[in-house]
Scaffold this active site. Structure first.
Site, PDB file in Angstrom:
ATOM      1  N   GLU A 126      -5.365   1.689  -7.569  1.00 46.20           N
ATOM      2  CA  GLU A 126      -5.707   2.652  -6.521  1.00 46.20           C
ATOM      3  C   GLU A 126      -6.985   3.418  -6.833  1.00 46.20           C
ATOM      4  OE1 GLU A 126      -1.683   4.383  -4.841  1.00 46.20           O
ATOM      5  OE2 GLU A 126      -1.442   3.662  -6.872  1.00 46.20           O
ATOM      6  N   ASN A 178      -7.209  -8.419 -17.097  1.00 49.72           N
ATOM      7  CA  ASN A 178      -7.813  -9.566 -16.419  1.00 49.72           C
ATOM      8  C   ASN A 178      -8.971  -9.067 -15.551  1.00 49.72           C
ATOM      9  OD1 ASN A 178      -8.518 -11.583 -14.567  1.00 49.72           O
ATOM     10  ND2 ASN A 178      -6.451 -12.449 -14.551  1.00 49.72           N
ATOM     11  N   PRO A 179     -10.219  -9.269 -15.993  1.00 49.79           N
ATOM     12  CA  PRO A 179     -11.365  -8.750 -15.238  1.00 49.79           C
ATOM     13  C   PRO A 179     -11.466  -9.328 -13.820  1.00 49.79           C
ATOM     14  CG  PRO A 179     -12.052  -9.530 -17.414  1.00 49.79           C
ATOM     15  CD  PRO A 179     -10.623  -9.942 -17.238  1.00 49.79           C
ATOM     16  N   PHE A 238       0.819  -1.225   0.000  1.00 45.55           N
ATOM     17  CA  PHE A 238       0.000   0.000   0.000  1.00 45.55           C
ATOM     18  C   PHE A 238       0.846   1.265   0.000  1.00 45.55           C
ATOM     19  CE2 PHE A 238      -2.216  -3.184   2.806  1.00 45.55           C
ATOM     20  CZ  PHE A 238      -3.072  -3.666   1.836  1.00 45.55           C
ATOM     21  N   ILE A 259      -8.888  -3.781 -19.908  1.00 46.84           N
ATOM     22  CA  ILE A 259      -8.765  -4.543 -18.670  1.00 46.84           C
ATOM     23  C   ILE A 259      -8.086  -5.864 -19.037  1.00 46.84           C
ATOM     24  CG2 ILE A 259     -10.000  -5.601 -16.736  1.00 46.84           C
ATOM     25  CD1 ILE A 259     -10.268  -2.517 -16.833  1.00 46.84           C
ATOM     26  N   THR A 276      -8.826 -10.280 -11.660  1.00 45.00           N
ATOM     27  CA  THR A 276      -7.910  -9.606 -10.731  1.00 45.00           C
ATOM     28  C   THR A 276      -8.271  -8.123 -10.622  1.00 45.00           C
ATOM     29  OG1 THR A 276      -6.304  -9.433 -12.528  1.00 45.00           O
ATOM     30  CG2 THR A 276      -5.998 -11.227 -10.968  1.00 45.00           C
TER      31      THR A 276
HETATM   32 MO1  MOS Z   1       1.038   3.090  -3.915  1.00 45.14          MO
HETATM   33  S1  MOS Z   1       0.508   4.295  -2.329  1.00 45.14           S
HETATM   34  O1  MOS Z   1       1.133   4.237  -5.164  1.00 45.14           O
HETATM   35  O2  MOS Z   1       2.631   2.581  -3.481  1.00 45.14           O
END
Ligand code: MOS
Length: 738
Positions: free
Chosen positions: A704, A630-631, A245, A628, A633
């Site tokens: 994201e 792979n729909p 993340f 896309i 994932t």
């Molecule tokens: Mo992600 S917060 O762009 O590593």
């Protein structure tokens, strides 16, 4: 929990299951700390219990009695051992320029002050707790408004340009409805399931580092920089990453310390931070404040948008996200003013976390739109439709593609928005107040230079090698699919190697750039292989044609290495990539156009009329992101994003003791994230979209995209249920009871 399964639609690849799924669920997939190294010593950090001041002494007497203790490193012996790192956000590698063990100064709570080395983890930990550190403490500044906090303009600190156009005062004067309000988002920590671990092993003067990483080539160069050794003496091994993340995208001070410890002891060293140590050794999302003014005329056309924001950072580092780059350009508006301020306090340096600029910055904008819509008596979707644009308002640049309103139409239909009664607190089911809210999401479509090597054997086996990263996102699968499709073989015949700095470099797995950037270079290498075999068109390689091609060449395999640089990239982009630096191009950073992915999110909340308990029975999101790959994932990424979005609205916040600038809930018992009981129906709709400009394959990143705007959709739903406008996240029941 109803999940709409991923369906292959126009401009989408097949919904292939994860090729690494079996290895992961059976425990066969090695994570960094799983690698066996011969007879390792164990490191455990002693961290500071003050946030500002100086160390005045150590008492090692009790620690020295612990059986198995090997050594304790402090600044008294380590000063100068770690070289000054270059800051990631300033074009370097490190997530912080604070150098622990370089002197007695303390910059933040939880700073590493000693490294305890022992024969076992238990001994190291016991000895660490017996190290007595005496300090001269000073009063720290914890956050906004703390005594001693210093504020500067982001434009001065970082050369950030505050986007603006027109005359904001005139625009506000021309509005028939305005919102003028303050909003706040909290401190958050990434908390990936896999802890921050580092294992270092030297062979002569060559160092191998096993560490979960979003940028193995960056870590390699960053560690070399911190140790003052040649980068080609360092190898990073990180084939699997248990969540990141953003928290594993920059170099932390721990890696160099573990490497130095291993060199001192002459044996490998293993380090696994505790959950709470991760809160201050790695980065986090800093809290933000916003003053937003939005005006619209009687027809609902925006006349003015003013977005002023404040972000927290550490004393020495000017980290900022500055999401006004996005909010200034999301809707048509002739008069836009923005300004971002950085507030320096006595905290560890923040960093990227889950859609870093857009999550905190779209929150005030998407709430204010809901407020203006109500004042005008307009449906909030209709207000967005009236301000939809194919040209961003600051520079007048065209969007390469934009399916925002298609996403609203499909998500509204799926959600049943037409049945909403507009008045606040007008929908109720027994004791439960029902609220429906919506918001836009968007995320910049950026790419970075990438390289890859692809090998095709005569029998149809394929090997792909590139130092990209799969953080749990499905990258192994999506990238294998691209190679399989370009070379006309089943996905099962493709093996793919990622996450090792001995492989050709790929960019950071951040900014949602992996699929677009790395697919582009893999496709390029595959096309070169096809050209060698004499299959130049886009037709798949028929096994017969393939074998004939190999026989004509008289070889058993064809290997191609390729380099890809995206639109807008500078010629030195590939050199920088080899130096471990990712140069992202796209989003609002281009001179000739603007590239974003879009979506629309709808939320139902149910709020108990007396206790104000908040439930979220339904979240529906529709998203368009070019091709896309792979729909399946993609669906998982977006569903996870929506859940993180609910988290950001209702659950997540790092609580701080303002007097000591310490994080309080630095554990999974007290740091709230949604669990199954909090999440019911999460529906993801993939809206077909074709973009012929973003890259040759037409792929936009979506990793994201899902968790942006959800916080505003929830806040708008809470308002609709109760008539209470909560502008400070997270929204918890005590704020509704107050
Ligand atoms: Mo992600 S917060 O762009 O590593």
């Amino acid at each position: 929990m109803a999940i709409i399964g991923p369906v292959q639609q126009k401009n989408m690849g097949p919904p292939h299951s994860r090729i690494d799924g079996r290895a992961k669920v059976t425990g066969a997939a090695p994570y960094a700390s799983d690698f066996a190294v011969g007879r390792p010593a164990y490191a455990y950090f002693v961290t500071s219990s003050i946030a500002r001041g100086r160390i005045t002494g150590f008492d090692m007497a009790a620690a020295g009695q612990v059986p198995g203790l090997l050594d304790i490193l402090t600044y008294e012996t380590m000063r100068g051992a770690v070289k000054k790192p270059t800051f990631f956000a300033g074009g370097g590698y490190a997530g912080t320029t604070i150098r622990p063990l370089d002197g007695p100064e303390i910059f933040h709570d939880g700073q590493i002050v000693a490294v305890v080395l022992a024969d076992s983890y238990e001994s190291a930990r016991e000895a660490a707790y017996k190290v007595k550190v005496t300090c001269q403490a000073e009063q720290p500044a914890a956050t906004f408004g703390s005594a001693g906090a210093t504020t500067e303009d982001a434009a001065d600190a970082k050369g950030h340009e505050d986007p603006a156009v027109g005359d904001i005062a005139a625009g506000l004067a021309a509005a028939s409805a305005t919102v003028d309000a303050d909003y706040a988002t909290p401190t958050q920590h990434h908390n990936p399931i896999e802890l921050f671990t580092t294992t270092c092993a030297w062979t002569g003067d060559k160092l191998t580092v096993y560490e979960p990483s979003q940028i193995v080539h960056g870590l390699k160069h960053g560690v070399a920089e911190q140790l003052g050794i040649p980068p080609d003496h360092v190898r990073i091994v990180s084939p699997f990453v248990g969540g990141a993340f953003g928290s594993k995208a920059s170099v932390t001070p721990r890696t160099a310390l573990a490497a130095i410890a291993a060199r001192c002891l002459g044996r490998p060293v293993k380090l696994v931070l505790t959950r709470e140590q991760g809160f201050s050794v790695a980065t986090y999302r800093a809290e933000t404040r916003h003053h937003l003014r939005l005006g619209a005329d009687a027809d609902g056309k925006f006349t003015a948008l003013s977005h002023e924001a404040w972000e927290v950072t550490s004393r020495p580092d000017s980290y900022l996200v500055a999401g006004t780059d996005t909010t200034a350009r999301l809707y048509a508006c002739p008069n836009v003013f923005t300004k971002v301020h950085l507030v320096h306090v006595d905290r560890n340096t923040p960093g990227f976390m889950r859609s870093p600029p857009e999550v905190p910055y779209l929150f005030p904008l998407e709430c204010a739109i809901d407020e203006v819509a109500e004042k005008l008596g307009l449906d909030p979707i209709e207000l967005r439709r009236r301000n939809d644009t194919m040209k961003e308002p600051i520079g007048g640049l065209p969007y390469t593609s934009r399916s925002l309103m298609e996403c609203f139409d499909q998500a509204a239909e799926s959600f049943g928005w037409a049945r909403r009664s507009a008045a606040p607190a007008s929908m109720r089911d027994g004791d439960w107040l029902i609220g429906w809210g919506c918001a836009s999401t968007c995320y910049p479509t950026a790419l970075a230079p990438a390289t890859a090597r692809v090998i095709l054997w005569k029998d149809g086996r394929v090997k792909v090698e590139t130092a990209a990263h799969d953080l749990g996102t499905g990258a192994y699968t999506a990238l294998a699919q691209v190679a399989a499709e370009r070379l006309g073989v089943p996905v099962g015949q493709v093996t793919i190697a990622l996450g090792d700095s001995d492989l050709p470099p790929s960019p950071v797995a951040g900014g949602s750039i992996t699929t677009a950037s790395v697919s582009s270079v893999i496709a390029k290498a595959c096309d070169a292989i096809r050209a060698k075999l004499g299959v130049n068109d886009s037709a798949l390689i028929d096994p017969g044609i393939r074998v004939a091609g190999f026989e004509r060449l008289g070889v058993a395999l064809v290997q191609e290495y390729a380099e890809f640089a995206p639109h807008g990239a500078k010629p030195e982009g590939i050199d920088k990539l080899y130096a471990g630096l990712s140069t992202l191009k796209g989003g609002a950073m281009l001179e000739d156009r603007i590239q974003y992915a879009f979506g629309a999110e709808f939320v139902e909340v149910r709020i108990h009329a007396r206790t104000r308990e908040i439930r979220v029975p339904r979240v529906h999101g529709a998203f368009a992101a070019g091709r896309i790959v792979n729909p399946k994932t993609a669906h998982s990424q977006l569903m996870g994003g929506l859940i993180w979005g609910v988290s950001s609205a209702l659950h997540e916040a790092t609580e701080m003791d303002l007097g000591t600038a310490r994080y309080i809930n630095d554990n999974f018992a007290d740091y709230l994230v949604p669990v199954n009981a909090d999440i019911e129906d999460v529906s993801v709709i993939l809206v077909p979209e074709r973009d012929t400009q973003v890259n040759p394959l037409g792929i936009k990143g979506l990793g994201e995209l899902g968790n942006v705007g959800t916080n505003a959709a929830v806040a708008n739903a809470v308002y609709h249920a109760t008539g209470r406008r909560i502008r400070e996240l997270p929204i918890r029941l005590e704020k509704l009871l107050a």
